[in-house]
Design a protein around this motif. Structure first.
Motif, PDB file in Angstrom:
ATOM      1  N   VAL A 100       0.391  -1.370  -0.421  1.00 40.92           N
ATOM      2  CA  VAL A 100      -0.339  -0.088   0.096  1.00 40.92           C
ATOM      3  C   VAL A 100       0.933   0.998  -0.140  1.00 40.92           C
ATOM      4  N   SER A 101       1.732   1.093   0.888  1.00 43.53           N
ATOM      5  CA  SER A 101       2.641   2.520   0.778  1.00 43.53           C
ATOM      6  C   SER A 101       3.304   2.616  -0.776  1.00 43.53           C
ATOM      7  N   LEU A 102       3.785   1.613  -1.155  1.00 38.09           N
ATOM      8  CA  LEU A 102       4.530   1.570  -2.204  1.00 38.09           C
ATOM      9  C   LEU A 102       3.921   2.407  -3.595  1.00 38.09           C
ATOM     10  N   ILE A 103       2.719   1.979  -3.616  1.00 36.38           N
ATOM     11  CA  ILE A 103       1.742   1.739  -4.001  1.00 36.38           C
ATOM     12  C   ILE A 103       1.499   3.461  -4.269  1.00 36.38           C
ATOM     13  N   TYR A 104       1.720   4.006  -3.034  1.00 39.67           N
ATOM     14  CA  TYR A 104       0.736   5.182  -2.586  1.00 39.67           C
ATOM     15  C   TYR A 104       1.876   6.590  -2.737  1.00 39.67           C
ATOM     16  N   PHE A 105       3.554   5.993  -2.760  1.00 38.87           N
ATOM     17  CA  PHE A 105       4.597   6.415  -2.951  1.00 38.87           C
ATOM     18  C   PHE A 105       4.992   6.471  -5.054  1.00 38.87           C
ATOM     19  N   ILE A 106       4.853   5.421  -5.044  1.00 43.76           N
ATOM     20  CA  ILE A 106       5.236   5.152  -6.425  1.00 43.76           C
ATOM     21  C   ILE A 106       4.995   6.263  -8.138  1.00 43.76           C
ATOM     22  N   PHE A 107       2.875   5.694  -7.089  1.00 43.67           N
ATOM     23  CA  PHE A 107       2.350   6.277  -8.534  1.00 43.67           C
ATOM     24  C   PHE A 107       2.544   7.808  -8.505  1.00 43.67           C
ATOM     25  N   PRO A 108       2.033   8.274  -9.864  1.00 42.49           N
ATOM     26  CA  PRO A 108       2.299  10.572  -9.459  1.00 42.49           C
ATOM     27  C   PRO A 108       0.656  10.120  -8.492  1.00 42.49           C
ATOM     28  N   ILE A 109       0.981  11.234  -7.647  1.00 40.53           N
ATOM     29  CA  ILE A 109      -0.452  11.215  -6.632  1.00 40.53           C
ATOM     30  C   ILE A 109      -0.020  13.302  -6.972  1.00 40.53           C
ATOM     31  N   LYS A 110      -1.594  13.679  -6.863  1.00 44.07           N
ATOM     32  CA  LYS A 110      -1.813  14.798  -7.537  1.00 44.07           C
ATOM     33  C   LYS A 110      -1.801  15.823  -5.674  1.00 44.07           C
ATOM     34  N   ILE A 111      -1.114  16.617  -5.529  1.00 48.80           N
ATOM     35  CA  ILE A 111      -1.366  17.190  -4.141  1.00 48.80           C
ATOM     36  C   ILE A 111      -0.392  18.563  -3.807  1.00 48.80           C
ATOM     37  N   SER A 112      -2.128  19.404  -3.725  1.00 47.61           N
ATOM     38  CA  SER A 112      -2.034  20.530  -3.739  1.00 47.61           C
ATOM     39  C   SER A 112      -1.752  21.381  -5.257  1.00 47.61           C
ATOM     40  N   GLY A 113      -1.825  20.098  -6.245  1.00 46.06           N
ATOM     41  CA  GLY A 113      -1.188  20.503  -7.743  1.00 46.06           C
ATOM     42  C   GLY A 113      -0.281  20.315  -8.111  1.00 46.06           C
ATOM     43  N   ILE A 114       0.242  19.846  -7.044  1.00 48.41           N
ATOM     44  CA  ILE A 114       1.692  19.313  -7.331  1.00 48.41           C
ATOM     45  C   ILE A 114       1.676  17.885  -7.485  1.00 48.41           C
ATOM     46  N   ILE A 115       2.855  17.136  -9.123  1.00 50.28           N
ATOM     47  CA  ILE A 115       2.548  16.089  -9.263  1.00 50.28           C
ATOM     48  C   ILE A 115       3.511  15.472  -8.971  1.00 50.28           C
ATOM     49  N   GLN A 116       3.712  14.113  -8.523  1.00 50.37           N
ATOM     50  CA  GLN A 116       5.023  13.380  -7.647  1.00 50.37           C
ATOM     51  C   GLN A 116       5.787  12.063  -9.015  1.00 50.37           C
ATOM     52  N   GLN A 117       6.169  12.626  -9.511  1.00 52.43           N
ATOM     53  CA  GLN A 117       6.655  11.879 -11.122  1.00 52.43           C
ATOM     54  C   GLN A 117       7.417  10.683 -11.211  1.00 52.43           C
ATOM     55  N   GLU A 118       8.685  10.843  -9.290  1.00 48.98           N
ATOM     56  CA  GLU A 118      10.010  10.047  -8.849  1.00 48.98           C
ATOM     57  C   GLU A 118       9.453   9.876  -7.727  1.00 48.98           C
ATOM     58  N   PHE A 119      10.137   8.797  -7.322  1.00 46.35           N
ATOM     59  CA  PHE A 119      10.275   7.698  -6.623  1.00 46.35           C
ATOM     60  C   PHE A 119      12.177   7.574  -6.081  1.00 46.35           C
ATOM     61  N   VAL A 120      12.219   7.520  -5.218  1.00 48.99           N
ATOM     62  CA  VAL A 120      13.393   7.467  -4.396  1.00 48.99           C
ATOM     63  C   VAL A 120      13.199   6.916  -3.218  1.00 48.99           C
ATOM     64  N   ILE A 121      14.066   5.752  -2.470  1.00 50.50           N
ATOM     65  CA  ILE A 121      14.042   5.972  -1.274  1.00 50.50           C
ATOM     66  C   ILE A 121      14.810   6.181  -0.515  1.00 50.50           C
ATOM     67  N   THR A 122      14.057   6.892   0.107  1.00 47.62           N
ATOM     68  CA  THR A 122      14.920   7.473   1.584  1.00 47.62           C
ATOM     69  C   THR A 122      14.686   7.224   2.780  1.00 47.62           C
ATOM     70  N   PRO A 123      15.520   7.286   3.670  1.00 49.44           N
ATOM     71  CA  PRO A 123      15.691   7.442   4.951  1.00 49.44           C
ATOM     72  C   PRO A 123      13.852   7.560   5.305  1.00 49.44           C
ATOM     73  N   PHE A 124      13.294   8.852   5.016  1.00 49.07           N
ATOM     74  CA  PHE A 124      12.429   9.631   5.347  1.00 49.07           C
ATOM     75  C   PHE A 124      11.134   8.029   4.841  1.00 49.07           C
ATOM     76  N   TYR A 125      11.261   8.000   3.697  1.00 50.80           N
ATOM     77  CA  TYR A 125       9.912   6.720   3.246  1.00 50.80           C
ATOM     78  C   TYR A 125      10.422   5.735   3.963  1.00 50.80           C
ATOM     79  N   ILE A 126      11.620   5.278   4.232  1.00 58.20           N
ATOM     80  CA  ILE A 126      11.018   3.827   4.940  1.00 58.20           C
ATOM     81  C   ILE A 126      11.081   4.044   6.488  1.00 58.20           C
ATOM     82  N   LEU A 127      11.211   5.360   7.049  1.00 59.90           N
ATOM     83  CA  LEU A 127      10.619   5.859   8.332  1.00 59.90           C
ATOM     84  C   LEU A 127       9.294   5.558   8.229  1.00 59.90           C
TER      85      LEU A 127
END
Length: 206
Positions: A100-127
């Motif tokens: 569920v978390s990967l689906i949320y982070f990987i797929f483009p999500i429109k939040i406040s008009g900003i589309i997240q296009q890339e997903f990079v595993i970082t300590p923040f995401y892991i935490l």
């Protein structure tokens, strides 16, 4: 402990009897059809689950009432879930949250008009994923004693559960290293996890 007290049919009958109403010692003898020696033995085993009121009648304590709720949730004989089932349930829950978390982070999500296009595993995401896992385990176990993994494998956490206990016992499961320490300590006390013994929570097979 509460669970050993509940793992005998006569003691379960006493708990069920006292859940209906307070009774005398003589009434228990008659209804259970046992001798005084056997009844005294089982009353002693029930310990702080029962008490006498000012009239000398036996009744359930608050802990005894919680024990009655456990009796209603589990089979006649409390059978502890195997380590294999518990581990399998853990990984089912873990991978479900990861998915569920990967689906949320990987797929483009429109939040406040900003589309997240890339997903990079970082300590923040892991935490973040580990925190979500901890919250998920805590909420589901507190509400009904079962996560998705436990429900699929027909096992359940029973005992005096509350949000604090659920959070404490699931913290090691989310952050791995404390879980290793928990399991090592558990081996010393002949249980899968030390924290379950401390919290008087048992994972049972339904």
């Amino acid at each position: 402990m509460m669970f050993s007290a509940l793992n005998h049919p006569i003691r379960r009958r006493i708990i069920e009897m006292l859940a209906r109403n307070s009774v005398t010692y003589t009434c228990m003898l008659e209804e259970l059809d046992v001798d005084t020696g056997k009844l005294n033995f089982h009353l002693k085993k029930l310990g702080d689950l029962i008490e006498k009121d000012e009239k000398g009648l036996y009744k359930l304590t608050d802990k005894g009432l919680r024990a009655f709720s456990i009796i209603q949730q589990v089979p006649e004989k409390i059978e502890e879930a195997s380590a294999a089932r518990r581990i399998a349930a853990y990984f089912l829950d873990f991978f479900a949250v990861i998915l569920v978390s990967l689906i949320y982070f990987i797929f483009p999500i429109k939040i406040s008009g900003i589309i997240q296009q890339e997903f990079v595993i970082t300590p923040f995401y892991i935490l973040t994923i580990l925190l979500v896992f901890w919250i998920y385990l805590t909420i589901f176990e507190n509400e009904g004693g079962q996560t998705l993994g436990k429900a699929l494998l027909d096992i359940k956490a029973v005992g005096e559960m509350n949000i604090k206990k659920a959070a404490v016992r699931n913290f090691p499961k989310a952050f791995i290293i404390p879980l290793i320490i928990d399991v090592i300590l558990g081996r010393k006390y002949k249980t899968l996890r030390f924290i379950d013994k401390y919290a008087e929570i048992r994972i049972v097979k339904l």
